[in-house]
Scaffold this active site. Sequence first.
Site, short mmCIF file in Angstrom:
data_model
loop_
_atom_site.label_atom_id
_atom_site.label_comp_id
_atom_site.label_asym_id
_atom_site.label_seq_id
_atom_site.Cartn_x
_atom_site.Cartn_y
_atom_site.Cartn_z
N ARG A 1 -95.12 -22.01 78.29
CA ARG A 1 -96.13 -21.01 78.68
C ARG A 1 -97.32 -21.19 77.75
O ARG A 1 -97.16 -21.09 76.53
CB ARG A 1 -95.59 -19.58 78.62
CG ARG A 1 -94.46 -19.30 79.60
CD ARG A 1 -94.22 -17.81 79.77
NE ARG A 1 -95.29 -17.17 80.52
CZ ARG A 1 -95.42 -15.85 80.67
NH1 ARG A 1 -94.58 -15.04 80.07
NH2 ARG A 1 -96.40 -15.35 81.38
N ASP B 1 -100.70 -11.31 73.59
CA ASP B 1 -100.06 -12.63 73.63
C ASP B 1 -100.81 -13.64 72.78
O ASP B 1 -100.23 -14.65 72.38
CB ASP B 1 -99.98 -13.11 75.08
CG ASP B 1 -98.89 -12.38 75.84
OD1 ASP B 1 -97.79 -12.93 75.95
OD2 ASP B 1 -99.13 -11.25 76.30
N LYS C 1 -101.44 -8.99 79.01
CA LYS C 1 -101.10 -8.96 80.42
C LYS C 1 -102.29 -8.50 81.26
O LYS C 1 -102.98 -7.54 80.90
CB LYS C 1 -99.91 -8.02 80.64
CG LYS C 1 -99.42 -7.95 82.08
CD LYS C 1 -99.03 -9.31 82.63
CE LYS C 1 -97.97 -10.00 81.81
NZ LYS C 1 -97.68 -11.37 82.29
#
Length: 381
Positions: free
Chosen positions: A98, A253, A264
């Site tokens: 990711r 993140d 998000k």
Amino acid sequence: MADQDAQSPVGSEPAGLSVLRWDEPPEGPVLVLLDQRRLPAEETELVCTDVPALVDAIRTLAVRGAPLLGIAGAYGVALAAVRGYDVAEATGLLEQARPTAVNLGYGVRRAAAAYWAALDKGAGQERAGAAALAEAEALHREDAEASGRMARYGLALLDELAPGGGHRLLTHCNTGALVSGGEGTAFAVALGAHREGRLRRLWVDETRPLLQGARLTAYEAARSGMPYSLLTDNAAGSLFAAGEVDAVLIGADRIAADGSVANKVGSYPLAVLAKYHHVPFIVVAPTTTVDLLTADGASITVEQRSGREVTELTIPSRGAGDEEAGGVPVAPVGTQSYNPAFDITPPELVTAIVTEEGVISPVTGAGLAELCARSSQVTIS
């Protein structure tokens, strides 16, 4: 890929959640994950015996959340080393699983560095694998400790910004024990307020399209006995307008060197609403999430996910939790979609960043650099 499912008895208290653990059954070491794709309907464990299985778990969101991805990545390197797989190949696979969550690469590189350092000192494969495992375990412990410190700093900040207690907090996505070695980031602050009798209401965004708020944050809030209410993402504005939000708490993140925050998708609109309504917008994240080598928000790679997550409603439950478990179409066949996993909030919209090393407010590049200089966990590349 070698993985399997196993039913796991999970305790009734949030602290009893076994989200990620290393196990050594007779057939060899494994990494055991609580399969977050199946929550809240089932508390099921996923057993990863190799790195491809772990990479698949990361990409399909069986394991997720920035701090926990770092821990999982470190254990993944250890798994490859202890089982005798190609560690260099495993490191590459894990780092690319990711792209936005900086913690993943940090954890992978940290365990890999311990492995290669042991080999350079003349250790054999077994001792080098043990060094990688010890580094993963150390990162796991450090993240749990960081979670507790962030909760204390965050609660003190809340009391300063909104004195009198009775906090009404709005959160987005999931930032609790499911993303951390401890009790989480932003959620841990709300949990601390609850334990001290100072949480009036936790407003939980559904967090479309994958419903991490509805499935995961509400699940954790219910387990903890917190007063909470679930809302659709587009209902948040009416809460602000009604004066029902005292502060917004989110995780991150990746935090760029200038203080831009990737979180998000849906976080940026909340920051805009909070600014207009004069409500504090607070980011809670460990220093491992700060990436001083990424200059600004425009330099952050934002993961683009499958359009099917938007055009279909996936029902996690009966199957393996992946795409073939079934999706109900909610748009005409052939509809194109825009599905970024994250958005970027600029530093001028962030009231404060709470880390285990303290609070930054106002949010500036100089403040971030100074804070990271005090931390032994600053992200490196």
